[in-house]
Motif scaffolding. Structure first.
Motif, PDB file in Angstrom:
ATOM      1  N   ALA A   1       0.817  -1.202   0.018  1.00  0.00           N
ATOM      2  CA  ALA A   1      -0.107  -0.022  -0.094  1.00  0.00           C
ATOM      3  C   ALA A   1       0.956   0.985   0.190  1.00  0.00           C
ATOM      4  N   LYS A   2       2.240   1.228   0.404  1.00  0.00           N
ATOM      5  CA  LYS A   2       3.120   2.336   0.424  1.00  0.00           C
ATOM      6  C   LYS A   2       3.960   2.508  -0.370  1.00  0.00           C
ATOM      7  N   ILE A   3       3.847   1.431  -1.527  1.00  0.00           N
ATOM      8  CA  ILE A   3       4.958   1.855  -2.717  1.00  0.00           C
ATOM      9  C   ILE A   3       4.777   3.061  -3.334  1.00  0.00           C
ATOM     10  N   GLN A   4       5.748   3.838  -3.792  1.00  0.00           N
ATOM     11  CA  GLN A   4       5.433   5.109  -4.637  1.00  0.00           C
ATOM     12  C   GLN A   4       6.366   4.961  -5.604  1.00  0.00           C
ATOM     13  N   SER A   5       5.710   5.378  -6.793  1.00  0.00           N
ATOM     14  CA  SER A   5       6.368   5.513  -8.140  1.00  0.00           C
ATOM     15  C   SER A   5       5.522   6.379  -9.044  1.00  0.00           C
ATOM     16  N   LEU A   6       6.206   6.919  -9.932  1.00  0.00           N
ATOM     17  CA  LEU A   6       5.287   7.690 -10.916  1.00  0.00           C
ATOM     18  C   LEU A   6       4.076   7.088 -11.380  1.00  0.00           C
ATOM     19  N   TRP A   7       3.961   5.560 -11.306  1.00  0.00           N
ATOM     20  CA  TRP A   7       2.785   4.787 -11.869  1.00  0.00           C
ATOM     21  C   TRP A   7       1.841   4.753 -10.646  1.00  0.00           C
ATOM     22  N   THR A   8       2.358   5.020  -9.465  1.00  0.00           N
ATOM     23  CA  THR A   8       1.215   4.572  -8.383  1.00  0.00           C
ATOM     24  C   THR A   8       0.492   5.633  -8.031  1.00  0.00           C
ATOM     25  N   PRO A   9      -0.908   5.247  -7.574  1.00  0.00           N
ATOM     26  CA  PRO A   9      -1.928   6.467  -7.734  1.00  0.00           C
ATOM     27  C   PRO A   9      -1.575   7.516  -6.461  1.00  0.00           C
ATOM     28  N   ASN A  10      -0.938   7.105  -5.531  1.00  0.00           N
ATOM     29  CA  ASN A  10      -0.765   7.867  -4.264  1.00  0.00           C
ATOM     30  C   ASN A  10       0.471   8.969  -4.774  1.00  0.00           C
ATOM     31  N   VAL A  11       0.989   8.835  -5.746  1.00  0.00           N
ATOM     32  CA  VAL A  11       1.812  10.184  -5.978  1.00  0.00           C
ATOM     33  C   VAL A  11       0.992  10.679  -6.937  1.00  0.00           C
ATOM     34  N   ARG A  12       1.014  12.035  -6.800  1.00  0.00           N
ATOM     35  CA  ARG A  12      -0.017  12.930  -7.367  1.00  0.00           C
ATOM     36  C   ARG A  12       0.624  14.408  -7.680  1.00  0.00           C
ATOM     37  N   TRP A  13      -0.076  14.963  -8.654  1.00  0.00           N
ATOM     38  CA  TRP A  13       0.224  16.443  -9.008  1.00  0.00           C
ATOM     39  C   TRP A  13      -0.979  17.322  -8.522  1.00  0.00           C
ATOM     40  N   MET A  14      -0.420  18.444  -8.580  1.00  0.00           N
ATOM     41  CA  MET A  14      -1.713  19.476  -8.304  1.00  0.00           C
ATOM     42  C   MET A  14      -1.035  20.712  -8.633  1.00  0.00           C
ATOM     43  N   GLU A  15      -2.115  21.489  -9.069  1.00  0.00           N
ATOM     44  CA  GLU A  15      -1.816  22.906  -9.531  1.00  0.00           C
ATOM     45  C   GLU A  15      -3.338  23.929  -8.944  1.00  0.00           C
ATOM     46  N   VAL A  16      -2.852  25.187  -8.953  1.00  0.00           N
ATOM     47  CA  VAL A  16      -4.041  26.219  -8.781  1.00  0.00           C
ATOM     48  C   VAL A  16      -4.433  26.776  -9.828  1.00  0.00           C
ATOM     49  N   THR A  17      -5.606  26.689 -10.211  1.00  0.00           N
ATOM     50  CA  THR A  17      -6.309  27.309 -11.379  1.00  0.00           C
ATOM     51  C   THR A  17      -7.245  28.318 -10.882  1.00  0.00           C
ATOM     52  N   GLU A  18      -7.803  29.284 -11.787  1.00  0.00           N
ATOM     53  CA  GLU A  18      -8.700  30.177 -11.579  1.00  0.00           C
ATOM     54  C   GLU A  18     -10.054  29.657 -11.081  1.00  0.00           C
ATOM     55  N   ASP A  19     -10.296  28.370 -11.052  1.00  0.00           N
ATOM     56  CA  ASP A  19     -11.259  27.539 -10.643  1.00  0.00           C
ATOM     57  C   ASP A  19     -11.084  26.970  -9.313  1.00  0.00           C
ATOM     58  N   GLY A  20      -9.917  26.918  -9.002  1.00  0.00           N
ATOM     59  CA  GLY A  20      -9.446  26.260  -7.671  1.00  0.00           C
ATOM     60  C   GLY A  20      -8.392  25.118  -7.906  1.00  0.00           C
ATOM     61  N   PHE A  21      -8.286  24.292  -6.905  1.00  0.00           N
ATOM     62  CA  PHE A  21      -7.329  23.359  -7.211  1.00  0.00           C
ATOM     63  C   PHE A  21      -7.455  22.291  -7.999  1.00  0.00           C
ATOM     64  N   ARG A  22      -6.663  21.755  -8.885  1.00  0.00           N
ATOM     65  CA  ARG A  22      -6.716  20.831  -9.819  1.00  0.00           C
ATOM     66  C   ARG A  22      -5.627  19.836  -9.771  1.00  0.00           C
ATOM     67  N   GLY A  23      -6.019  18.426  -9.820  1.00  0.00           N
ATOM     68  CA  GLY A  23      -4.792  17.556  -9.595  1.00  0.00           C
ATOM     69  C   GLY A  23      -5.063  16.133 -10.250  1.00  0.00           C
ATOM     70  N   GLY A  24      -4.224  15.152 -10.023  1.00  0.00           N
ATOM     71  CA  GLY A  24      -4.459  13.804 -10.432  1.00  0.00           C
ATOM     72  C   GLY A  24      -3.255  13.133 -10.441  1.00  0.00           C
ATOM     73  N   GLU A  25      -3.309  11.774 -10.908  1.00  0.00           N
ATOM     74  CA  GLU A  25      -2.062  10.852 -10.959  1.00  0.00           C
ATOM     75  C   GLU A  25      -1.147  11.408 -12.101  1.00  0.00           C
ATOM     76  N   ILE A  26       0.234  11.321 -11.742  1.00  0.00           N
ATOM     77  CA  ILE A  26       1.055  11.905 -12.716  1.00  0.00           C
ATOM     78  C   ILE A  26       0.963  11.213 -14.120  1.00  0.00           C
ATOM     79  N   ILE A  27       0.882   9.800 -14.056  1.00  0.00           N
ATOM     80  CA  ILE A  27       0.849   9.143 -15.337  1.00  0.00           C
ATOM     81  C   ILE A  27      -0.589   8.919 -15.293  1.00  0.00           C
ATOM     82  N   PRO A  28      -1.391   9.434 -16.322  1.00  0.00           N
ATOM     83  CA  PRO A  28      -2.852   9.338 -16.228  1.00  0.00           C
ATOM     84  C   PRO A  28      -3.302   7.974 -16.920  1.00  0.00           C
TER      85      PRO A  28
END
Length: 773
Positions: free
Chosen positions: A107-134
């Motif tokens: 459950a704690k494995i981290q990789s660019l492919w795992t869903p627990n490693v995410r990106w996030m940015e701020v837009t005019e509509d608020g926060f937006r983010g997701g998995e690094i590799i969709p």
């Protein structure tokens, strides 16, 4: 056959020789079977001081934190960067492969492919983010560009992605158990990493590097298994030297055979006790064999003398046993009890080493002290050996006559002065002796080892190192993100980031600041912790796992260090303790050490620092008491112990000069060196005392002592040195270091017994030994 002066023990042994030989054969067969079932022991818990405060705190939160036991798999692009479909597919395949390994905390494995490693940015509509590799990734140029943007927005550059974008890390926390609730087998796990990860996926396009505790231990075991070859070489060299000295293939074979049997008994008994052999205790069989040969040399030397006198092998064997069983038994018991003083160090690998060495020495009491005379009573000495001894006894002994001058007043005075100067110089140099590791990477391995090259790559290409100190911030339930606790953590992180050797710190505060910055159009001027609780609550809603526990009573601060050298750990721990002493408040937040690999090493260093002086006091105290019981003279004890103490001081100076710290691998050296080195002094003093009781003056008594046992003592020193000297060529650096230090101690203990003991005797016992009759 004369039985005058024979003891009850001697009479009993030589009356039942056939029964003893049958029992000896049966026990050897039984222990050989048990020894064949021995297993390598590599549990993580054995390597750490479980009773230390840091480790107790760690175990208290073991279900909420990593035990400081993880690996990092670095996937490096040999050509170009990581933003190619070929690289990302290789990274995905490796991530999938490691997921199915036993002992992995999936459950704690981290990789660019795992869903627990995410990106996030701020837009005019608020926060937006997701998995690094969709999930929609298909390798197209458009999605590759999207992955690149996601990486830049994820905050993982320098952590899971290299600063130069040429490699990526798969972070793999480990459990202390694998399938079916068995302890994780590090040897098997390391082999699986090599076969199923490195060998399978490394190619002309991708390079694989692996670091972490499990991989280090696996590499240690892989290199340590080569010790078996050194053991065979040591047996061969010792056999040749002993044959050249004794001129008797029968007695030489008996000594080598009985010494090897002692090793078999030792390993067999360990297996019966449910213990295994670890990379540190793997060296004990060398010691047991070397000790066995050293005592065997004394026995066959005495047997040749008695065979020359009585020319009847059974009587010669009895006289040999009669002459040597008391000093030999005293020496062996001193060895065993000296080794057991290591038990006071509350690190299981050292305690297991103590048990293993003590069991081996007690086995020698039966296999060598008892069985060698019994076997010699049947085999006898060859005519060549008896003739050689006759020549020795009637030779002029020019060398020994010169060595005997060490007992004269003038030479003795000079010797004592030289010893005092040497001790003073040794103490001055050894004041700089450090506790713990003095080198970056894994100091147990050579700098050019695969593991250390991989570790150097991680440190050179990532902003965070593999050396992590985790400080556990304990708070009341549901309070770890309260404003007061967060403010303390913020000040603590600032405090630690200004400590030399600390790269950076990470905690829930880091996440909160980043989110608050996002609330304010990404302006870094707002990258500060607010006191408004509602804003804090909103900022920590998406905290990654591992930065707070489920009931928000624990929020670890992860501190990345430049390395795990002793001075770096000392500074970091002292800084944490300084802050905790001033800021700990159970109602708000308590800062508690420690987890992470650096925390474990800091606890180990503190345990060794506190235990080393007590161990020295115990080993010297035990040996002194045994010598006092045997010789009933404090003066005799001083004559035997002072040369050992001088060797210990010089050994510590040598460690300082060679840059070897006091740690798990080197701490046992002092106890082993003293425990074995006392044998020289016991043999020489017992002979010297006997000749002086016959009425000889000190110089003449020492000359006669050298004629009888001088060559045997020198040969013993060389045998012991050869036995451990082969370790110098080991693929494992700590084994090579132990080989250097033990070789030095064994040789210097021999020199001390021959050179300094008679000099001390000149001042302490001249004219004080009463004559018999």
């Amino acid at each position: 056959m004369s039985t005058k002066n024979s003891s009850f023990l001697e009479e009993s042994i030589f009356k039942i020789r056939p029964i003893l030989l049958i029992a000896f054969a049966v026990l050897t067969a039984f222990f050989a079977y048990e020894a064949s079932r021995v297993k390598l022991s590599t549990e993580f818990e054995k390597m750490v001081p479980l009773k230390h405060e840091f480790i107790q705190n760690l175990l208290k939160h073991k279900d909420e934190l990593s035990l400081g036991n993880d690996i990092r798999i670095v996937v490096e692009a040999k050509n170009g960067d990581i933003f190619t479909d070929e690289f990302l597919q290789a990274l995905r395949q490796i991530t999938d492969e490691i997921f199915y390994f036993d002992g992995v905390d999936k459950a704690k494995i981290q990789s660019l492919w795992t869903p627990n490693v995410r990106w996030m940015e701020v837009t005019e509509d608020g926060f937006r983010g997701g998995e690094i590799i969709p999930p929609t990734y298909d390798g197209s140029a458009e999605l590759l560009e999207q992955v690149q943007n996601n990486v830049l927005r994820s905050g993982q550059v320098g952590r899971l992605v290299a600063d130069d974008f040429r490699s990526a890390i798969i972070y793999v926390p480990l459990l202390d158990q694998s399938g079916a609730n068995k302890k994780l087998d590090y040897k098997k796990f390391s082999m699986a990493l090599e076969q199923d990860i490195r060998n399978k996926f490394q190619s002309e396009h991708v390079n694989i590097r692996i670091v972490g505790f499990a991989k280090k231990i696996g590499d240690l075991i892989e290199g340590a298994t080569g010790v078996a070859l050194f053991f065979v070489i040591a047996i061969g060299i010792t056999f040749v030297l002993l044959l050249l000295d004794s001129k008797c293939i029968r007695s030489t074979s008996i000594v080598i055979f009985c010494s090897v049997v002692a090793v078999i008994w030792q390993v067999g008994i360990l297996t019966l006790l449910g213990k295994g052999i670890d990379p540190y205790s793997m060296l004990v069989p060398f010691l047991i064999f070397a000790i066995g040969v050293s005592h065997g040399v004394q026995l066959i030397n005495e047997f040749a003398v008695e065979s020359h006198r009585v020319n009847f092998k059974l009587e010669a064997a009895r006289l040999t046993f009669r002459a040597l069983y008391i000093p030999a038994l005293l020496a062996l018991v001193s060895d065993a009890i000296g080794f057991m003083t290591l038990w006071t160090i509350e690190i299981h690998v050292i305690q297991d080493l103590a048990v293993s060495a003590a069991l081996g020495v007690f086995a020698l009491i039966l296999t060598n002290l008892l069985m060698i005379p019994v076997l010699l009573s049947y085999a006898g000495a060859s005519p060549a050996a008896i003739n050689a001894m006759n020549k020795k006894l009637h030779a002029k002994h020019v060398i020994w006559s010169k060595v005997a001058k060490f007992a004269t007043p003038k030479v003795a005075t000079v010797s004592v002065i030289i010893a005092a100067v040497g001790a003073g110089a040794g103490l001055y140099i050894s004041k700089d002796l450090r506790i713990g590791d003095l080198d970056a990477g894994a100091p147990e391995l050579w700098p050019d080892s695969r593991y250390n090259l991989d570790d150097k790559y991680v440190n050179d290409h990532y902003s965070v190192s593999a050396d992590v100190l985790v400080v556990m911030v304990e708070t009341p339930a549901d309070s770890c993100t309260k404003s007061a606790a967060m403010e303390k953590m913020d000040r603590f992180m600032w405090h630690m980031e200004n400590v030399e050797g600390v790269q950076s710190a990470l905690s829930v505060v880091t996440v909160s600041k980043r989110v608050i910055t996002g609330f304010n159009e990404g302006n870094w001027k707002w990258a500060a912790l607010t006191r408004v609780q509602d804003i804090i609550n909103n900022s920590v809603q998406t905290v990654p796992g591992g930065l707070v526990n489920t009931n928000c009573s624990l929020a670890p601060v992860i501190i990345f260090l430049d390395d795990h050298k002793a001075e770096t750990l000392d500074r970091s721990v002292a800084a944490v303790q300084e802050f905790a002493a001033a800021e700990n408040d159970p109602d708000v937040a308590t800062f508690v050490l420690a987890s992470g690999n650096a925390g474990v090493e800091a606890a180990t260093n503190e345990t060794i620092e506190h235990a080393q002086n007590m161990m020295k006091i115990l080993v010297y105290g035990v040996v002194s008491i045994l010598c006092l019981i045997a010789f009933r003279s404090i003066r005799a004890v001083i004559c035997i112990i002072v040369p050992l103490a001088l060797t210990s001081i010089l050994c510590q100076a040598l460690m300082t000069i060679l840059g070897i710290g006091v740690k798990v691998a080197t701490l046992p050296v002092i106890a082993l060196g003293v425990g074995i080195g006392v044998d020289y002094g016991i043999y020489i003093y017992s002979r010297l005392k006997g000749f002086m009781e016959e009425g000889l003056e000190l110089e003449q008594a020492y000359f006669e002592t050298l004629k009888v046992t001088g060559k045997a003592v020198c040969f013993t020193g060389l045998t012991l040195a050869i036995g451990v000297g082969t370790w110098i060529f080991s693929d494992i650096k700590f084994q090579a270091n132990m080989g250097v230090l033990l070789t030095f101690m064994f040789l210097w203990n021999m020199v001390g017994a021959i050179w300094l003991l008679p000099a001390l005797a000149n001042f302490l016992i001249r004219g004080r030994i009463p004559k018999k009759g």
